[in-house]
Design a protein around this motif. Structure first.
Motif, PDB file in Angstrom:
ATOM      1  N   GLY A 108      -3.852   7.686  -3.114  1.00  0.00           N
ATOM      2  CA  GLY A 108      -4.761   6.803  -3.824  1.00  0.00           C
ATOM      3  C   GLY A 108      -5.483   5.794  -2.941  1.00  0.00           C
ATOM      4  O   GLY A 108      -6.412   5.133  -3.395  1.00  0.00           O
ATOM      5  N   VAL A 109      -5.055   5.663  -1.690  1.00  0.00           N
ATOM      6  CA  VAL A 109      -5.732   4.741  -0.771  1.00  0.00           C
ATOM      7  C   VAL A 109      -7.084   5.338  -0.396  1.00  0.00           C
ATOM      8  O   VAL A 109      -7.181   6.497   0.004  1.00  0.00           O
ATOM      9  CB  VAL A 109      -4.882   4.477   0.490  1.00  0.00           C
ATOM     10  CG1 VAL A 109      -5.666   3.721   1.541  1.00  0.00           C
ATOM     11  CG2 VAL A 109      -3.610   3.717   0.120  1.00  0.00           C
ATOM     12  N   LEU A 110      -8.139   4.547  -0.537  1.00  0.00           N
ATOM     13  CA  LEU A 110      -9.486   5.005  -0.205  1.00  0.00           C
ATOM     14  C   LEU A 110      -9.891   4.650   1.216  1.00  0.00           C
ATOM     15  O   LEU A 110     -10.664   5.370   1.843  1.00  0.00           O
ATOM     16  CB  LEU A 110     -10.503   4.384  -1.171  1.00  0.00           C
ATOM     17  CG  LEU A 110     -10.247   4.589  -2.655  1.00  0.00           C
ATOM     18  CD1 LEU A 110     -11.338   3.907  -3.473  1.00  0.00           C
ATOM     19  CD2 LEU A 110     -10.151   6.060  -2.983  1.00  0.00           C
ATOM     20  N   LEU A 111      -9.383   3.530   1.706  1.00  0.00           N
ATOM     21  CA  LEU A 111      -9.806   3.026   3.017  1.00  0.00           C
ATOM     22  C   LEU A 111      -8.702   2.152   3.582  1.00  0.00           C
ATOM     23  O   LEU A 111      -8.031   1.438   2.843  1.00  0.00           O
ATOM     24  CB  LEU A 111     -11.084   2.195   2.852  1.00  0.00           C
ATOM     25  CG  LEU A 111     -11.598   1.398   4.043  1.00  0.00           C
ATOM     26  CD1 LEU A 111     -13.122   1.403   4.061  1.00  0.00           C
ATOM     27  CD2 LEU A 111     -11.112  -0.046   4.020  1.00  0.00           C
ATOM     28  N   VAL A 112      -8.533   2.225   4.897  1.00  0.00           N
ATOM     29  CA  VAL A 112      -7.731   1.240   5.617  1.00  0.00           C
ATOM     30  C   VAL A 112      -8.669   0.531   6.589  1.00  0.00           C
ATOM     31  O   VAL A 112      -9.587   1.143   7.138  1.00  0.00           O
ATOM     32  CB  VAL A 112      -6.529   1.854   6.362  1.00  0.00           C
ATOM     33  CG1 VAL A 112      -5.460   2.299   5.393  1.00  0.00           C
ATOM     34  CG2 VAL A 112      -6.945   2.998   7.253  1.00  0.00           C
ATOM     35  N   ALA A 113      -8.447  -0.764   6.773  1.00  0.00           N
ATOM     36  CA  ALA A 113      -9.284  -1.562   7.665  1.00  0.00           C
ATOM     37  C   ALA A 113      -8.418  -2.227   8.718  1.00  0.00           C
ATOM     38  O   ALA A 113      -7.320  -2.705   8.416  1.00  0.00           O
ATOM     39  CB  ALA A 113     -10.037  -2.625   6.867  1.00  0.00           C
ATOM     40  N   ILE A 139      -6.086   9.679   4.712  1.00  0.00           N
ATOM     41  CA  ILE A 139      -6.798   8.515   4.183  1.00  0.00           C
ATOM     42  C   ILE A 139      -8.288   8.746   4.425  1.00  0.00           C
ATOM     43  O   ILE A 139      -8.706   8.965   5.562  1.00  0.00           O
ATOM     44  CB  ILE A 139      -6.294   7.218   4.847  1.00  0.00           C
ATOM     45  CG1 ILE A 139      -4.813   7.016   4.481  1.00  0.00           C
ATOM     46  CG2 ILE A 139      -7.153   6.026   4.434  1.00  0.00           C
ATOM     47  CD1 ILE A 139      -4.119   5.919   5.239  1.00  0.00           C
ATOM     48  N   PRO A 140      -9.118   8.714   3.370  1.00  0.00           N
ATOM     49  CA  PRO A 140     -10.521   9.129   3.495  1.00  0.00           C
ATOM     50  C   PRO A 140     -11.367   8.351   4.493  1.00  0.00           C
ATOM     51  O   PRO A 140     -12.190   8.945   5.185  1.00  0.00           O
ATOM     52  CB  PRO A 140     -11.082   8.955   2.077  1.00  0.00           C
ATOM     53  CG  PRO A 140      -9.896   9.035   1.184  1.00  0.00           C
ATOM     54  CD  PRO A 140      -8.764   8.442   1.964  1.00  0.00           C
ATOM     55  N   VAL A 141     -11.166   7.029   4.598  1.00  0.00           N
ATOM     56  CA  VAL A 141     -12.013   6.221   5.483  1.00  0.00           C
ATOM     57  C   VAL A 141     -11.148   5.219   6.247  1.00  0.00           C
ATOM     58  O   VAL A 141     -10.282   4.556   5.661  1.00  0.00           O
ATOM     59  CB  VAL A 141     -13.098   5.457   4.682  1.00  0.00           C
ATOM     60  CG1 VAL A 141     -13.970   4.604   5.606  1.00  0.00           C
ATOM     61  CG2 VAL A 141     -13.962   6.423   3.879  1.00  0.00           C
TER      62      VAL A 141
END
Length: 195
Positions: A108-113, A139-141
């Motif tokens: 469910g994670v869309l992005l990590v920064a 992770i998509p992005v």
């Protein structure tokens, strides 16, 4: 690093023991990290680092109110720190982490920064190991805000071993975070938060 290099036959420090030591022994200006059974120290994030996370949080809330940027959320990932990473920010649906432990699933994670720190380990950690681990996890992005190069680097399209798409843009240029995120970043403010 503390102590001497451990040989393959020497026991590694269990993650739970490290976490207890970090709580007791960490000085105000240093944080401890546990990587591959070894203890390392790194500087704690500075005020500009915090401002960048605040900036990103505000943009995400305004653009996608159904999402939340969870700061410093531990994630279970592939091939990094014995399967554990603590990104500076984790973008996911606001209820995605409900009921999970300190080390949450990346489902469910869309992005990590990540925002680079001014330490000797940033290159290996943020530019090499984490992109690989996040791509392997699916992770998509992965958004890297690189204060050393004054660039925003967007990694997308994980293939299970690496990100197939990598875009580097200088601070000041608009940055489109691809699907499933779909947020446009005005990166001009980032120029104010670098040394």
């Amino acid at each position: 690093m503390y102590g001497r290099e451990s040989a393959a036959a020497e026991p590694r420090l269990p993650a739970g023991a490290f976490e207890e030591i970090a709580r007791i022994a960490a000085r105000e200006e240093v944080a401890l990290e546990f990587i591959d059974g070894k203890m390392w120290e790194k500087p704690v994030p500075d005020g500009d680092h915090a401002m960048i996370i605040q900036w990103l949080t505000r943009i995400c809330i305004q653009a996608r109110p159904e999402l939340w940027l969870f700061p410093e959320q531990g994630l279970l990932v592939q091939g990094y720190r014995n399967g554990h990473a603590r990104p500076d920010g984790v973008l996911a649906p606001s209820e995605a982490l409900a009921g999970q432990s300190e080390w949450a699933s990346a489902d469910g994670v869309l992005l990590v920064a990540e925002v680079t720190s001014y330490d000797r380990d940033t290159d290996r950690r943020d530019r090499v190991e984490k992109p690989r681990a996040y791509a392997e996890t699916g992770i998509p992005v992965y958004l890297l805000i690189d204060r050393d190069t004054c660039e925003v680097v967007v990694f997308a399209d994980p293939d299970g071993t690496r990100y197939e798409t990598v875009r580097r843009l200088p601070f000041g240029r608009p940055v489109e975070l691809p699907a499933p995120v779909g947020i446009l970043l005005d990166t001009e403010p980032l120029k104010d938060w670098v040394k």
